[in-house]
Design an enzyme around this catalytic site. Structure first.
Site, PDB file in Angstrom:
ATOM      1  N   ARG A 112     -37.485-108.585 -15.197  1.00  0.00           N
ATOM      2  CA  ARG A 112     -37.977-108.031 -16.463  1.00  0.00           C
ATOM      3  C   ARG A 112     -37.386-106.640 -16.664  1.00  0.00           C
ATOM      4  NH1 ARG A 112     -42.045-108.909 -19.463  1.00  0.00           N
ATOM      5  NH2 ARG A 112     -40.420-108.558 -20.971  1.00  0.00           N
ATOM      6  N   HIS A 140     -46.780-102.597 -21.585  1.00  0.00           N
ATOM      7  CA  HIS A 140     -47.572-103.511 -22.424  1.00  0.00           C
ATOM      8  C   HIS A 140     -48.533-102.693 -23.279  1.00  0.00           C
ATOM      9  CE1 HIS A 140     -46.579-107.226 -20.069  1.00  0.00           C
ATOM     10  NE2 HIS A 140     -46.401-106.349 -19.092  1.00  0.00           N
ATOM     11  N   TYR A 154     -38.832-105.319 -12.611  1.00  0.00           N
ATOM     12  CA  TYR A 154     -39.347-106.146 -11.512  1.00  0.00           C
ATOM     13  C   TYR A 154     -38.867-107.585 -11.653  1.00  0.00           C
ATOM     14  CZ  TYR A 154     -43.119-107.297 -14.893  1.00  0.00           C
ATOM     15  OH  TYR A 154     -43.830-107.683 -15.987  1.00  0.00           O
ATOM     16  N   HIS A 160     -40.703-101.980 -19.038  1.00  0.00           N
ATOM     17  CA  HIS A 160     -41.511-102.154 -20.249  1.00  0.00           C
ATOM     18  C   HIS A 160     -42.929-101.663 -20.025  1.00  0.00           C
ATOM     19  CE1 HIS A 160     -42.292-105.775 -17.866  1.00  0.00           C
ATOM     20  NE2 HIS A 160     -43.485-105.771 -18.414  1.00  0.00           N
ATOM     21  N   TYR A 182     -47.190-103.831 -10.114  1.00  0.00           N
ATOM     22  CA  TYR A 182     -48.478-103.658 -10.797  1.00  0.00           C
ATOM     23  C   TYR A 182     -49.597-103.520  -9.781  1.00  0.00           C
ATOM     24  CZ  TYR A 182     -46.597-105.120 -15.322  1.00  0.00           C
ATOM     25  OH  TYR A 182     -45.891-105.195 -16.489  1.00  0.00           O
TER      26      TYR A 182
END
Ligand SMILES: [Fe+2]
Lengths: 233, 191
Positions: A153, A158, A143, A156, A104
Site C-alpha cells: 500500500r 484513512h 506496508y 496513506h 498499525y
C-alpha cells in the site's frame, strides 16, 4: 413537512465500483445486484452528528503515552467543503493510520515492523465554522498486504467524515504526492476517473509548513452538494 | 465560492476498529430515553456465506415520536434530549453485531406519504470500496405496505429488509442478517 435540501447525484467515475477485480477482497463482498435507487427523504437529508467531546490533543498524534512518536512529523490540514465550495461547519473528522514503519496498532496487523510505543495512529477533530481542520501527525510508512505478489500500500491516512446528512457520509484515504506506489495500488486505482483519483493526493504546502518543525500537506475534503432545485415532492 | 469536486470514497480497510468503534458510540439509549427498547442482532456474510468479522454498521434513526434530531427535520414532534439517533457497531469474529435502541416512530416520506418505522444503516468493511446503505424495517407494520422505499424494491426481495422476531430472545428482540452477496443478497439503496 421537511426542508428543501436534496443532495446531488454523485458523478459517474468518482467513487470506485464496488466490484473492482484488481482489489481481490471485493470479489466476495461487493453486492452483485444494482442498488435500488430511492428518492431522498427526510431519512437521507438528515444525518448523524455524533455528540462526542473531542479534546484538542486528539488532533495531535505525535505524542502518545507520555513521549514523542518516531518518524517524520507532518501537518495535514484543509477544509471540508461541499460541491459548491461552501464550508461544512463543525463536522467530526476521524483519522487512523500506520506508524512511520508501516505498522498499525491493531491486533490483526501481522506486518513484521515495529510498533511505536508512543504512537496510537488514531486521531479526531471537529472542523471549524469555516470547515477548516488540522492534524499534526507522523508520516505513515508503506506496508505490504496480501492482495497480490509483492503488493504494497502507498503511504496513506484513512479519514472518516460525516457532513450534514446521511447522504454525505464519506470514508476515504489520503495519499502523498510523488509516491511511486500509487501507480501500482489497486485501491487508489479503483477510482475510475483520473482527475477524481488525483483529488485523493494531498498537496505539499509551504504555507502550512512550520519552520524547523514539520512539513505541511493540504487535503480538502469535498462532500456532496445540494441539488440546484428541490425535487418535486 | 468556487465549485469543488467530490472526494472519492475508499475502503475503510481492516484496521479502523481502534479509531471508529468506540463504546461511547454504541450507546444509543440511556435510562431516560423515551420509547420501546428493542435489540437487533445480526450477522454479516460474504458471497461464500463466510462471516465478515471486519465490518462496521452505522445506525441513523428517528426517535420514538418519529422525529430526527437534525435541523432539516422541522416537524413539530418532540425531540428527546436522551436520544440522538446515531450508533456505530463493529462486527465480532463471527460477523455479529448487536444494536440496542428504541423502536423509531414513522417519519414523513415523499409526496405526503408516511414512511414505515425503519433504521437507516451504512455498512463499511474491508473489501467494500464504498459504504453500502440499507434499512431495517419491522414485521407486521401496516405502513410497510405503502412505504415508498420498500415499494421501490422488487416484491421478491423486500423480505431482506424486514427484521425477524428473534424467537430465542424476548418479544422485543429482532434478528437482521446482512448478505453482501449471494442468493439472499440484501437490498442496498442508492441514495
Ligand atoms: Fe491502511
Amino acid at each position: 413537512m421537511y426542508g428543501s435540501a436534496r443532495y446531488r447525484r454523485e458523478p459517474i467515475g468518482t467513487h470506485p465500483p464496488l466490484d473492482s477485480p484488481a482489489y481481490a477482497s471485493t470479489s466476495k463482498r461487493a453486492p452483485r445486484c444494482a442498488p435500488v435507487r430511492i428518492e431522498q427523504s427526510l431519512s437521507e437529508i438528515t444525518g448523524p452528528r455524533p455528540c462526542v467531546t473531542v479534546a484538542p490533543a486528539e488532533a495531535d498524534l505525535t505524542r502518545w503515552a507520555g513521549d514523542a512518536a518516531m518518524g517524520e512529523r507532518i501537518i495535514v490540514a484543509g477544509r471540508v467543503l461541499d460541491e459548491d465550495g461552501r464550508a461544512i461547519a463543525h463536522t467530526l473528522i476521524e483519522i487512523w493510520q500506520a506508524n512511520a514503519a508501516g505498522r498499525y496498532r491493531h491486533d490483526h496487523d501481522r506486518h513484521d515492523a515495529p510498533l511505536d510505543p508512543h504512537f496510537s495512529g488514531v486521531g479526531r477533530t471537529i472542523a471549524g465554522a469555516n470547515g477548516a481542520y488540522r492534524f499534526m501527525t507522523i508520516k505513515p510508512g508503506a506496508y505490504p498486504w496480501g492482495n497480490h505478489h509483492n503488493a504494497w500500500r502507498p503511504q496513506h491516512i484513512h479519514l472518516s467524515v460525516f457532513g450534514p446528512a446521511l447522504a454525505t457520509r464519506l470514508v476515504t484515504q489520503m495519499y502523498f504526492p510523488g509516491d511511486p506506489l500509487l501507480a501500482l495500488d489497486p485501491i487508489f486505482n479503483s477510482v475510475p476517473d483520473g482527475a477524481a483519483r488525483a483529488r485523493l493526493v494531498a498537496a505539499f504546502d509551504p504555507e502550512l509548513t512550520e519552520p524547523g518543525h514539520a512539513l505541511g500537506y493540504r487535503f480538502d475534503i469535498v462532500l456532496r452538494g445540494r441539488a440546484a432545485t428541490p425535487a418535486v415532492g | 465560492m468556487a465549485p469543488a469536486r467530490l472526494t472519492p470514497s475508499q475502503t475503510v480497510g481492516p484496521f479502523f476498529g481502534p479509531a471508529l468503534v468506540r463504546s461511547e458510540l454504541e450507546q444509543m439509549v440511556d435510562a431516560e430515553t423515551r420509547g420501546a427498547r428493542i435489540a437487533i442482532t445480526g450477522r454479516i456474510f460474504d458471497g461464500d456465506g463466510a462471516a465478515v468479522p471486519d465490518a462496521m454498521v452505522e445506525v441513523w434513526q428517528a426517535n420514538a415520536e418519529g422525529r430526527y434530531d437534525h435541523p432539516e427535520d422541522r416537524q413539530e414532534k418532540l425531540l428527546d434530549p436522551h436520544f440522538h439517533g446515531f450508533g456505530r457497531f463493529g462486527t465480532d469474529q463471527h460477523g455479529r453485531f448487536r444494536i440496542v435502541t428504541i423502536k423509531p416512530g414513522a417519519v414523513p416520506g415523499p409526496r405526503m406519504t408516511l414512511q414505515a418505522p425503519h433504521l437507516n444503516l451504512s455498512i463499511f468493511a474491508r473489501g467494500l470500496l464504498n459504504r453500502v446503505v440499507t434499512r431495517i424495517y419491522f414485521p407486521g407494520e401496516p405502513l410497510n405496505q405503502t412505504d415508498a422505499a420498500l415499494n421501490a424494491v422488487p416484491a421478491d426481495r423486500r423480505a431482506t429488509l424486514i427484521a425477524a422476531i428473534d424467537s430465542a430472545g424476548a418479544s422485543d428482540s429482532y434478528r437482521f442478517d446482512i448478505f453482501l452477496q449471494g442468493d439472499r443478497e440484501t437490498v442496498f439503496f442508492d441514495i
